[in-house]
Design a protein around this motif. Structure first.
Motif, PDB file in Angstrom:
ATOM      1  N   ASN A 121     -14.012 -23.710  -0.851  1.00 16.18           N
ATOM      2  CA  ASN A 121     -14.028 -22.542  -1.734  1.00 16.18           C
ATOM      3  C   ASN A 121     -12.693 -22.361  -2.458  1.00 16.18           C
ATOM      4  O   ASN A 121     -12.195 -21.247  -2.596  1.00 16.18           O
ATOM      5  N   CYS A 122     -12.106 -23.467  -2.921  1.00 17.96           N
ATOM      6  CA  CYS A 122     -10.826 -23.380  -3.620  1.00 17.96           C
ATOM      7  C   CYS A 122     -11.032 -22.843  -5.042  1.00 17.96           C
ATOM      8  O   CYS A 122     -12.130 -22.868  -5.574  1.00 17.96           O
ATOM      9  N   ASP A 123      -9.940 -22.367  -5.623  1.00 13.78           N
ATOM     10  CA  ASP A 123      -9.987 -21.745  -6.943  1.00 13.78           C
ATOM     11  C   ASP A 123      -9.558 -22.685  -8.069  1.00 13.78           C
ATOM     12  O   ASP A 123      -9.757 -22.384  -9.245  1.00 13.78           O
ATOM     13  N   GLY A 124      -8.925 -23.797  -7.732  1.00 15.24           N
ATOM     14  CA  GLY A 124      -8.448 -24.728  -8.742  1.00 15.24           C
ATOM     15  C   GLY A 124      -7.887 -25.981  -8.102  1.00 15.24           C
ATOM     16  O   GLY A 124      -7.959 -26.146  -6.876  1.00 15.24           O
ATOM     17  N   PHE A 125      -7.321 -26.864  -8.925  1.00 12.12           N
ATOM     18  CA  PHE A 125      -6.788 -28.133  -8.442  1.00 12.12           C
ATOM     19  C   PHE A 125      -5.532 -28.515  -9.213  1.00 12.12           C
ATOM     20  O   PHE A 125      -5.401 -28.190 -10.388  1.00 12.12           O
ATOM     21  N   ASN A 126      -4.664 -29.236  -8.542  1.00 13.08           N
ATOM     22  CA  ASN A 126      -3.622 -30.019  -9.197  1.00 13.08           C
ATOM     23  C   ASN A 126      -4.072 -31.460  -9.053  1.00 13.08           C
ATOM     24  O   ASN A 126      -4.378 -31.906  -7.948  1.00 13.08           O
ATOM     25  N   ILE A 127      -4.137 -32.176 -10.170  1.00  9.97           N
ATOM     26  CA  ILE A 127      -4.552 -33.573 -10.158  1.00  9.97           C
ATOM     27  C   ILE A 127      -3.494 -34.373 -10.896  1.00  9.97           C
ATOM     28  O   ILE A 127      -3.072 -33.996 -11.988  1.00  9.97           O
ATOM     29  N   GLY A 128      -3.047 -35.475 -10.283  1.00  8.41           N
ATOM     30  CA  GLY A 128      -2.049 -36.263 -10.979  1.00  8.41           C
ATOM     31  C   GLY A 128      -1.651 -37.529 -10.259  1.00  8.41           C
ATOM     32  O   GLY A 128      -2.014 -37.764  -9.110  1.00  8.41           O
ATOM     33  N   MET A 129      -0.866 -38.344 -10.981  1.00  5.77           N
ATOM     34  CA  MET A 129      -0.355 -39.605 -10.462  1.00  5.77           C
ATOM     35  C   MET A 129       1.145 -39.659 -10.708  1.00  5.77           C
ATOM     36  O   MET A 129       1.602 -39.327 -11.800  1.00  5.77           O
ATOM     37  N   ASN A 130       1.882 -40.081  -9.718  1.00  2.00           N
ATOM     38  CA  ASN A 130       3.306 -40.343  -9.866  1.00  2.00           C
ATOM     39  C   ASN A 130       3.451 -41.846 -10.036  1.00  2.00           C
ATOM     40  O   ASN A 130       3.160 -42.601  -9.115  1.00  2.00           O
ATOM     41  N   GLN A 131       3.882 -42.276 -11.202  1.00  2.00           N
ATOM     42  CA  GLN A 131       3.963 -43.690 -11.531  1.00  2.00           C
ATOM     43  C   GLN A 131       5.384 -44.188 -11.350  1.00  2.00           C
ATOM     44  O   GLN A 131       6.256 -43.892 -12.167  1.00  2.00           O
TER      45      GLN A 131
END
Length: 189
Positions: A121-131
């Motif tokens: 039941n989360c409200d949002g996301f952080n999505i990403g890649m560290n290159q």
């Protein structure tokens, strides 16, 4: 052996033992010993993202497997349900991934978002890649995308004041809940 024989006679709590109190709070994290014992560059010879698919899902914290990529829990999560999507192939950079790998990473990311939203039941996301290491990648030589669930109420003083994250659910419990909710059909990529 009696308390008198062991030398612990009359001791009732850990406060009775020899110690010098300090101002530090202790947060016990025995799972981090894998990285501590690995030394300063633990992933140069043994890539954890190449090793994980060779293990059973529970041991490796894998929640889903596709044809070109798989999804597992981060061993050091920012929040409960912090997932990583990795190609099976040992490739460092996103622009070195094949079209099939990129497509499946994207599809698994979308499925992961739906499943984590359902389970937690989360409200949002952080999505990403560290290159690359300079960009903050802990495992710089194997591409992986982070999916970090966020809640409107997940902010507290720990990360700011104590540089500590409180994770309310154990990794095994989180893995099982996400794996159980994962759609049983394989990705269509």
């Amino acid at each position: 052996m009696t308390d008198e024989q062991s030398g612990f006679a009359g001791l009732e709590s850990s406060a009775d033992f020899a110690a010098v109190p300090d101002a530090f709070q202790r947060l016990w994290t025995p799972h981090r010993m894998v990285y501590i014992e690995g030394g300063p560059t633990p992933h140069e010879e043994n890539c954890p993202f190449c090793a994980a698919p060779k293990l059973d899902d529970e041991t490796a914290l894998i929640v889903a497997r596709g044809e070109h990529a798989y999804v597992l829990l981060n061993l050091f999560p920012y929040n409960s349900g912090h997932l990583l999507v990795c190609p099976y192939r040992h490739v460092a950079l996103y622009d070195d991934a094949t079209a099939e790998e990129v497509a499946e990473i994207a599809e698994l990311t979308q499925i992961a978002m739906r499943v984590v939203r359902q389970v937690s039941n989360c409200d949002g996301f952080n999505i990403g890649m560290n290159q690359g290491r300079v960009a903050g990648a802990g495992v710089a030589d194997h591409l992986h995308q982070h999916i970090v669930p966020r809640w409107a109420t997940d902010a507290n003083f720990f990360p700011i004041i104590a540089e500590t994250k409180a994770i309310p659910r154990l990794l095994g419990e989180t893995r099982q809940a996400i794996a159980d909710a994962w759609p049983k059909a394989a990705p269509t990529s």
